[in-house]
Write a protein that holds these residues in place. Structure first.
Motif, PDB file in Angstrom:
ATOM      1  N   ALA A  36     -15.100 -11.225   1.708  1.00  0.00           N
ATOM      2  CA  ALA A  36     -14.962  -9.638   1.054  1.00  0.00           C
ATOM      3  C   ALA A  36     -15.763  -8.714   1.515  1.00  0.00           C
ATOM      4  O   ALA A  36     -16.270  -7.442   0.855  1.00  0.00           O
ATOM      5  N   ARG A  57     -17.754   1.562  -5.232  1.00  0.00           N
ATOM      6  CA  ARG A  57     -16.505   1.875  -6.276  1.00  0.00           C
ATOM      7  C   ARG A  57     -15.411   2.291  -5.615  1.00  0.00           C
ATOM      8  O   ARG A  57     -14.124   1.837  -5.538  1.00  0.00           O
ATOM      9  N   GLN A  58     -15.593   3.626  -4.847  1.00  0.00           N
ATOM     10  CA  GLN A  58     -14.510   4.292  -4.307  1.00  0.00           C
ATOM     11  C   GLN A  58     -13.824   3.529  -3.427  1.00  0.00           C
ATOM     12  O   GLN A  58     -12.615   3.396  -2.952  1.00  0.00           O
ATOM     13  N   VAL A  65     -13.501   0.103  -3.012  1.00  0.00           N
ATOM     14  CA  VAL A  65     -12.842  -0.973  -3.647  1.00  0.00           C
ATOM     15  C   VAL A  65     -11.432  -0.306  -4.151  1.00  0.00           C
ATOM     16  O   VAL A  65     -10.250  -1.015  -3.854  1.00  0.00           O
ATOM     17  N   GLU A  66     -11.427   0.800  -4.659  1.00  0.00           N
ATOM     18  CA  GLU A  66     -10.312   1.379  -5.097  1.00  0.00           C
ATOM     19  C   GLU A  66      -9.421   1.643  -4.258  1.00  0.00           C
ATOM     20  O   GLU A  66      -7.972   1.622  -4.384  1.00  0.00           O
ATOM     21  N   GLU A  67      -9.774   2.178  -3.101  1.00  0.00           N
ATOM     22  CA  GLU A  67      -8.928   2.595  -1.874  1.00  0.00           C
ATOM     23  C   GLU A  67      -8.453   1.133  -1.122  1.00  0.00           C
ATOM     24  O   GLU A  67      -7.340   1.292  -0.601  1.00  0.00           O
ATOM     25  N   ASP A  68      -9.182   0.160  -1.260  1.00  0.00           N
ATOM     26  CA  ASP A  68      -8.739  -0.934  -0.479  1.00  0.00           C
ATOM     27  C   ASP A  68      -9.041  -2.167  -1.454  1.00  0.00           C
ATOM     28  O   ASP A  68     -10.256  -2.439  -1.485  1.00  0.00           O
ATOM     29  N   PRO A  69      -8.132  -2.796  -2.230  1.00  0.00           N
ATOM     30  CA  PRO A  69      -8.683  -3.885  -3.146  1.00  0.00           C
ATOM     31  C   PRO A  69      -8.998  -5.120  -2.780  1.00  0.00           C
ATOM     32  O   PRO A  69      -9.518  -6.049  -3.110  1.00  0.00           O
ATOM     33  N   GLN A  70      -8.751  -5.175  -1.247  1.00  0.00           N
ATOM     34  CA  GLN A  70      -9.180  -6.483  -0.504  1.00  0.00           C
ATOM     35  C   GLN A  70     -10.720  -6.435  -0.532  1.00  0.00           C
ATOM     36  O   GLN A  70     -11.344  -7.631  -0.307  1.00  0.00           O
ATOM     37  N   GLU A 114     -12.739  -6.030  -3.056  1.00  0.00           N
ATOM     38  CA  GLU A 114     -13.281  -6.283  -4.275  1.00  0.00           C
ATOM     39  C   GLU A 114     -13.987  -7.844  -4.040  1.00  0.00           C
ATOM     40  O   GLU A 114     -13.739  -8.528  -3.438  1.00  0.00           O
ATOM     41  N   ASP A 146     -22.676  -3.353  -6.481  1.00  0.00           N
ATOM     42  CA  ASP A 146     -21.185  -3.956  -6.187  1.00  0.00           C
ATOM     43  C   ASP A 146     -20.012  -2.804  -6.519  1.00  0.00           C
ATOM     44  O   ASP A 146     -19.032  -3.337  -6.717  1.00  0.00           O
ATOM     45  N   ARG A 206     -19.779  -1.833  -9.749  1.00  0.00           N
ATOM     46  CA  ARG A 206     -19.341  -2.100 -10.863  1.00  0.00           C
ATOM     47  C   ARG A 206     -19.983  -1.520 -12.008  1.00  0.00           C
ATOM     48  O   ARG A 206     -21.337  -1.912 -11.894  1.00  0.00           O
TER      49      ARG A 206
END
Length: 547
Positions: A41, A82-83, A85-90, A92, A164, A166
């Motif tokens: 990840a 956070r930004q 992860v929102e742009e690329d869920p992979q 996460e 992370d 979150r």
């Protein structure tokens, strides 16, 4: 007195990991180490982005409150993750630790999240100045295990805090006064894990230059098995006068090592922030023929640090880089290198087997742990530990007790169960549940008795049959029979029942006065509506939930 900071940094992927997820930055004002987590990840992306977000703090002189600067920078780095992860869920699940120090010339601001560490060597004594945000450190703080047991605990790498993306991050922030002669070490757990505190102290106190000290520390971690990525920064606080002839030999070029040297931050903002610092503009942060953000090609076996701090370390000729892995290859050396590679491969296989065993026994250890908690509206016994690892719960419901409802437990016991009650064994957990069940059963009966008393608020002198002068007996519902005989006239303090006669208006006995009313029919909602209880039972009933 003019205090200056001289530094060196190095990083190595270790002997087990396929890549390096650590990132390190050492500049004239900022020292920082981030240890990436998440594996597939993208832990290396997280550590690179975090350092890319905070490196703008490496200014000539910090212009605001140190703790405010550090706190805002860390929160900004967390928002950046956070930004992403929102742009690329992979991405996460990626994250990293961070331990950083910001230098003003007189004081040092410290920010810390996770289990990377900062140490101070002063007057020959080494002190850890950060506290690990790990599960085992919490166990040590609670006195459940010793520091020695924590060093070999199977869950010692389980983080309680990290960057992370979150929610809001909660870093430890502090200010430290510095002295000439202080030596600071910031490192990932790849160094502090395999190398003991005493060895760190001896090594930091035995070598003169930061460069040579960094090299020796990494070698020690590798000799300890190199189970994780290794990154460390050594910085000395020196008193250098304006007329000191040595001051001109010092180099303030920043050093960037690890993943951030190999994988520059993807954020244009972060990248621009790095270049806009005085140190960044002066050094270009490795954006030269040597390669982006770090060492030249061919340095992959070394420590990724260009000469910095004191210049060449002792034992190196001028111009000779103080890193390993830069020697010229020759034919005679090839067989030796192949043999070394074979040994390293065997060591890696053995280490993998050890890690697999540790993971297995760690899981087995969790299955021997129990605690009492909540399952819906009821009490339950859980097997495992009340924590999560990479989004996976480390516990499961072992037994749910449907007959023990939370609503019948006193408020303090309900709070304890909600927050979980630890148990030393399954038998201990069952004993705790048994006591909770006894209390819940008692409070259930009290609740029923109060409800019955509220539904039938009979008063002395009013008989259910309509006959005047008759005093009904109050039943102790749930603790006695549903209907109780009237008390004997000979019992003092009780109202004597009327004796049926031909007279329409019988003369009541003297005991049918106010004391009788108080004993037989107290006001609804007081503990007097539960006659027949002992003092101990009444105290126990007082703690039961009120309707």
């Amino acid at each position: 007195m003019t205090l200056v900071l001289r530094f060196a940094a190095g990083s190595h992927k270790g002997l087990i990991r396929e890549g390096n997820e650590d990132s390190g930055y050492a500049g004239p004002r900022l020292l920082a180490v981030a240890d990436g987590m998440g594996g597939a990840a993208a832990g290396e992306v997280a550590s690179s982005e975090v350092l890319g977000s905070i490196v703008r703090l490496d200014e000539d002189v910090p212009g605001a409150d140190l703790l405010t600067l550090l706190g805002d920078a860390v929160q900004g780095a967390n928002d950046r993750l956070r930004q992403m992860v929102e742009e690329d869920p992979q991405l996460e699940g990626m994250g990293c630790t961070l331990t950083a120090m910001l230098w003003t010339g007189q004081r040092m601001g410290l920010v810390h999240v996770g289990d990377s560490r900062a140490y101070l060597l002063r007057d020959g004594a080494l002190v850890q100045i950060t506290q690990d945000h790990t599960w085992v450190q919490r166990l040590v703080d609670e006195g459940r295990i010793t520091p020695e047991e924590a060093e070999t605990h199977p869950q010692r790498s389980l983080l309680m805090r990290a960057l992370d993306g979150r929610g809001q991050v909660e870093p430890d922030l502090s200010i430290r006064e510095v002295r000439a002669g202080d030596r600071y070490l910031i490192c990932s757990d790849g160094l502090s894990g395999p190398v003991s505190h005493q060895t760190l102290q001896d090594t930091l106190g035995s070598f003169y230059s930061p460069e040579q000290t960094v090299q020796e520390l990494i070698q020690l971690a590798l000799r300890g098995g190199g189970p994780d990525n290794i990154t460390c920064i050594v910085a000395d606080v020196l008193d250098v006068g304006a007329t000191d002839t040595l001051s001109g030999q010092f180099n303030d070029v920043p050093v960037v090592v690890g993943a951030v040297a190999e994988t520059p931050p993807s954020s244009t903002v972060a990248d621009q922030s790095i270049r806009d610092t005085p140190a960044g503009r002066a050094a270009g942060l490795g954006r030269s023929p040597q390669g982006a953000f770090g060492p030249a090609e061919g340095y992959d076996g070394g420590y990724g640090a260009a000469p910095a701090g004191f210049g060449p370390a002792e034992g190196y000729a001028a111009g000779e880089p103080p890193v390993y892995g830069t020697e010229d290859f020759d034919d005679e050396a090839l067989p030796k290198r192949k043999g070394k590679a074979l040994k390293l491969s065997l060591a890696a296989l053995v280490a993998l087997g050890v890690l697999g065993g540790v993971g297995f026994f760690g899981y087995q250890w969790t299955q021997d742990q129990y605690y009492v908690g909540v399952d819906g509206d009821h009490v339950a016994v859980y097997q495992g530990v009340n924590q999560s690892l990479a989004g996976l719960s480390l516990s499961s419901v072992h037994t749910t007790y449907k007959d023990i409802e939370l609503k019948y437990l006193p408020q303090d016991q309900r709070t304890h169960v909600t927050n979980t009650i630890s148990a030393s064994s399954l038998g201990d957990a069952d004993d705790k549940v048994k006591k909770l069940g006894e209390q819940a059963t008692f409070c259930h009966k009290v609740s029923d008795a109060r409800a019955a008393a509220a539904a039938n608020p009979a008063l002395p002198g009013t008989a259910p049959t309509g006959q005047p002068g008759t005093t009904p007996a109050v039943a102790h519902i749930g603790f006695r029979t549903a209907t109780a005989p009237a008390p004997s006239p000979s019992v003092p303090g009780r109202a004597a029942p009327a004796t049926p006669t031909a007279s329409a208006t019988p003369t009541p006995t003297p005991t049918t006065a106010a004391p009788s009313q108080s004993a037989a029919a107290p006001a609804t909602g007081s503990q007097g509506d539960l006659p027949g209880l002992t003092d101990e039972e009444r105290q126990k009933a007082d703690s039961c939930p009120k309707p």
